[in-house]
Design a protein around this motif. Structure first.
Motif, short mmCIF file in Angstrom:
data_model
loop_
_atom_site.label_atom_id
_atom_site.label_comp_id
_atom_site.label_asym_id
_atom_site.label_seq_id
_atom_site.Cartn_x
_atom_site.Cartn_y
_atom_site.Cartn_z
N THR A 58 -6.65 -44.86 -28.79
CA THR A 58 -6.19 -43.53 -29.18
C THR A 58 -4.95 -43.62 -30.05
N VAL A 59 -5.00 -42.98 -31.22
CA VAL A 59 -3.86 -42.94 -32.13
C VAL A 59 -3.63 -41.49 -32.55
N MET A 60 -2.54 -41.25 -33.25
CA MET A 60 -2.23 -39.89 -33.71
C MET A 60 -1.92 -39.91 -35.20
N THR A 61 -2.30 -38.82 -35.88
CA THR A 61 -1.91 -38.58 -37.27
C THR A 61 -1.34 -37.17 -37.36
N TRP A 62 -0.16 -37.04 -37.98
CA TRP A 62 0.42 -35.70 -38.12
C TRP A 62 0.78 -35.41 -39.57
N ASN A 103 0.60 -30.76 -35.99
CA ASN A 103 1.18 -30.05 -37.12
C ASN A 103 2.69 -30.18 -37.06
N ASP A 104 3.26 -30.91 -38.01
CA ASP A 104 4.71 -31.13 -38.04
C ASP A 104 5.47 -29.88 -38.51
N ARG A 105 4.79 -28.94 -39.16
CA ARG A 105 5.31 -27.64 -39.57
C ARG A 105 6.56 -27.70 -40.46
N ASN A 106 6.86 -28.87 -40.99
CA ASN A 106 8.02 -29.01 -41.88
C ASN A 106 9.34 -28.62 -41.21
N ASN A 107 9.45 -28.83 -39.90
CA ASN A 107 10.75 -28.59 -39.27
C ASN A 107 11.02 -29.65 -38.22
N THR A 108 12.29 -29.82 -37.90
CA THR A 108 12.71 -30.91 -37.02
C THR A 108 12.17 -30.75 -35.60
N VAL A 109 12.11 -29.51 -35.12
CA VAL A 109 11.66 -29.27 -33.75
C VAL A 109 10.20 -29.69 -33.58
N SER A 110 9.35 -29.26 -34.50
CA SER A 110 7.92 -29.59 -34.40
C SER A 110 7.67 -31.07 -34.63
N ALA A 111 8.44 -31.68 -35.53
CA ALA A 111 8.29 -33.12 -35.76
C ALA A 111 8.59 -33.90 -34.48
N ALA A 112 9.66 -33.52 -33.79
CA ALA A 112 10.01 -34.18 -32.54
C ALA A 112 8.96 -33.91 -31.47
N LYS A 113 8.41 -32.70 -31.44
CA LYS A 113 7.36 -32.37 -30.47
C LYS A 113 6.12 -33.23 -30.69
N CYS A 114 5.77 -33.44 -31.95
CA CYS A 114 4.61 -34.29 -32.24
C CYS A 114 4.84 -35.71 -31.70
N ALA A 115 6.05 -36.22 -31.91
CA ALA A 115 6.35 -37.57 -31.45
C ALA A 115 6.34 -37.65 -29.92
N VAL A 126 1.08 -44.25 -34.34
CA VAL A 126 0.98 -43.07 -35.20
C VAL A 126 0.65 -43.61 -36.58
N VAL A 127 -0.43 -43.10 -37.19
CA VAL A 127 -1.01 -43.74 -38.37
C VAL A 127 -1.19 -42.74 -39.50
N GLY A 128 -0.82 -43.14 -40.72
CA GLY A 128 -1.13 -42.37 -41.92
C GLY A 128 -0.62 -40.94 -41.90
N SER A 129 0.65 -40.74 -41.61
CA SER A 129 1.20 -39.41 -41.39
C SER A 129 2.26 -39.04 -42.42
N TYR A 130 2.61 -37.74 -42.43
CA TYR A 130 3.63 -37.22 -43.35
C TYR A 130 4.63 -36.40 -42.55
N SER A 131 5.92 -36.64 -42.78
CA SER A 131 6.96 -35.78 -42.25
C SER A 131 8.24 -36.04 -43.02
N GLN A 132 9.00 -34.98 -43.27
CA GLN A 132 10.30 -35.10 -43.91
C GLN A 132 11.43 -35.30 -42.90
N HIS A 133 11.07 -35.42 -41.63
CA HIS A 133 12.09 -35.40 -40.57
C HIS A 133 12.07 -36.69 -39.75
N GLY A 134 12.33 -37.80 -40.45
CA GLY A 134 12.28 -39.10 -39.82
C GLY A 134 13.21 -39.25 -38.63
N ARG A 135 14.40 -38.69 -38.74
CA ARG A 135 15.36 -38.84 -37.65
C ARG A 135 14.88 -38.15 -36.38
N SER A 136 14.08 -37.08 -36.55
CA SER A 136 13.59 -36.33 -35.40
C SER A 136 12.43 -37.01 -34.71
N PHE A 137 11.52 -37.61 -35.47
CA PHE A 137 10.34 -38.18 -34.82
C PHE A 137 10.47 -39.66 -34.49
#
Length: 436
Positions: A58-62, A103-115, A126-137
């Motif tokens: 099992t892996v995740m992509t966000w 769904n990372d939703r382009n915000n820090t809260v959702s990015a951290a929730k995904c992680a 976590v494979v092949g994903s996009y997020s602008q909030h590296g510090r959060s996830f």
């Protein structure tokens, strides 16, 4: 008995492919696993996450979806199509591949929730994903020992974490490469970029590429990432780029999904500045955008474009396109020209290689990291140089210590088509090192 069930029946209860450092913890891990089936909240030892326990992995992509700024819905969709293809052909070493999306939703809260969800669901990567909030996830992933394979590369954080395994040079290599590409053909250069943390790196990198080839610095214009129109930005950029009538100036919109909106404003004022071309990077423009804006009669005709990978019409993408055609079920979120979709395909190629390297051993997050850290070389079929994440493979760019692939491709729009401007890859390692 299915192939997956047969494989599971033959597997031993002990981790066979992990590092010696967790061998002494196997008894404890077994106890905790039993506890987790009886008591809520027992937890999992960081770095020993496994699949669902049924022989699957099992892996995740966000990625962000349905937001007012950049959206990358094709990346999770590509992951799901990849899994359908893999599972229809027997899995990876007989193991079923299961995909979770977020769904990372382009915000820090959702990015951290995904992680945190990735850790809770015990994904092995976590494979092949996009997020602008590296510090959060990245912090939640690091706490759980979960590797981050093939992120899009939009933030510097992805090139700093020891659990990150990038497959391209990120926005850094694109902007440095674009600077080198524009330096030889452009007069004054005007950069329009997001007023964001990720956007703050872009002038430094573009200027490093320009200066490496003897060009002066670009002017730097900030713009709201979620703006609905860019009329004043377009006029200002054209004025700055059009100051030298003896040589064509270049406007560089680096606004992600909002580049399309900017170009609508740019097109209206461009007639007053005929000696101005555009330069941009894949992710801000692709063939779909070029077609939608008029093709050979649109504002991108003659534009310089820097990418990570070969152009979408290259035969090296045929395998990915076949998978999309046969297993995406006409999912219109997946565009084979989208560098996000392409990055996800390459990232899952890396995951597959790591699991195959593990062989009959248990597929855990530690086992995957062990395979990647200890010299696994991944052949992507020429879509990138061969990838490897040993210490000696890292380039010497201080701000990007995990960057292993500093190669880009130079492309140009000719007769409405995005084509290669130069054969092969261009190595921008020296430019990146000088920039930092």
């Amino acid at each position: 008995m299915t192939g997956f069930e047969a494989r599971q029946a033959r597997r031993t209860p002990h981790a066979q492919g992990v590092t010696k450092s967790i061998t002494k913890g196997l008894a404890r891990a077994t106890t905790l696993a039993a506890c987790a089936s009886l008591v809520v909240g027992c937890g999992v030892i960081p770095g020993t996450t496994v699949g669902s326990g049924d022989g699957s992995v099992t892996v995740m992509t966000w990625a962000p979806q349905d937001t007012a700024a950049t959206n990358k819905p094709g990346m999770p969709a590509m992951a799901q199509a990849y899994a359908r293809w893999i599972n229809a052909n027997g899995g990876i070493n007989g193991r079923e591949l299961k995909i979770l999306t977020c769904n990372d939703r382009n915000n820090t809260v959702s990015a951290a929730k995904c992680a945190r969800r990735a850790a809770k669901e015990n994904v092995v990567a976590v494979v092949g994903s996009y997020s602008q909030h590296g510090r959060s996830f990245l912090a939640p992933l690091e706490s759980a020992g979960i590797p981050y394979i093939g992120g899009y590369g939009v933030t510097a954080d992805e090139f700093a974490s020891s659990l990150s395994y990038p497959v391209n040079g990120g926005q850094a290599s694109l902007m440095a490469g674009l600077g080198e590409q524009l330096a030889q053909d452009c007069g004054p250069v005007a950069l329009i970029r997001p007023d964001s943390i990720a956007g703050d790196q872009l002038p430094l990198l573009l200027n490093s590429g320009l200066e490496a080839k003897g060009h002066g610095k670009a002017s730097d214009q900030l713009a709201a990432e979620d703006a609905t129109e860019y009329s004043s930005h377009a006029r200002q950029a054209l004025q700055r780029a059009g100051t030298n009538p003896a040589k064509e100036g270049c406007v560089v919109p680096a606004l992600g999904d909002r580049t399309f909106t900017f170009m609508d404003s740019f097109r209206r004022d461009r007639d007053d500045y005929p000696a101005v071309r555009t330069g941009t990077v894949l992710g801000s423009v692709d063939q779909t955008v070029i077609d939608a804006t008029g093709g050979r009669s649109g504002p991108y005709e003659g534009s310089f474009v820097t990418g990570w990978y070969p152009v979408e019409t290259d035969k090296r993408w045929d395998k990915m396109k076949n998978v999309i055609r046969e297993y995406a079920f006409e999912d219109n979120r997946i565009d084979p020209a989208d560098p996000g979709v392409q990055t996800t395909w390459i990232a899952y190629t890396v995951l597959k290689a790591a699991i195959e390297k593990i062989g009959d051993g248990d597929v855990t997050s530690v086992a995957i990291r062990h395979a990647l850290d200890n010299g696994l070389e991944v052949d992507t079929g020429g879509l990138t140089p061969k990838l490897r994440w040993r210490f000696e493979d890292l380039i010497a760019a201080a701000n990007f210590p995990r960057l292993i692939n500093p190669e880009v491709t130079f492309q140009v729009v000719r007769k409405g088509q995005l084509v290669a401007a130069r054969r092969g890859f261009v190595n921008v390692e020296k430019t990146l090192v000088d920039a930092t």
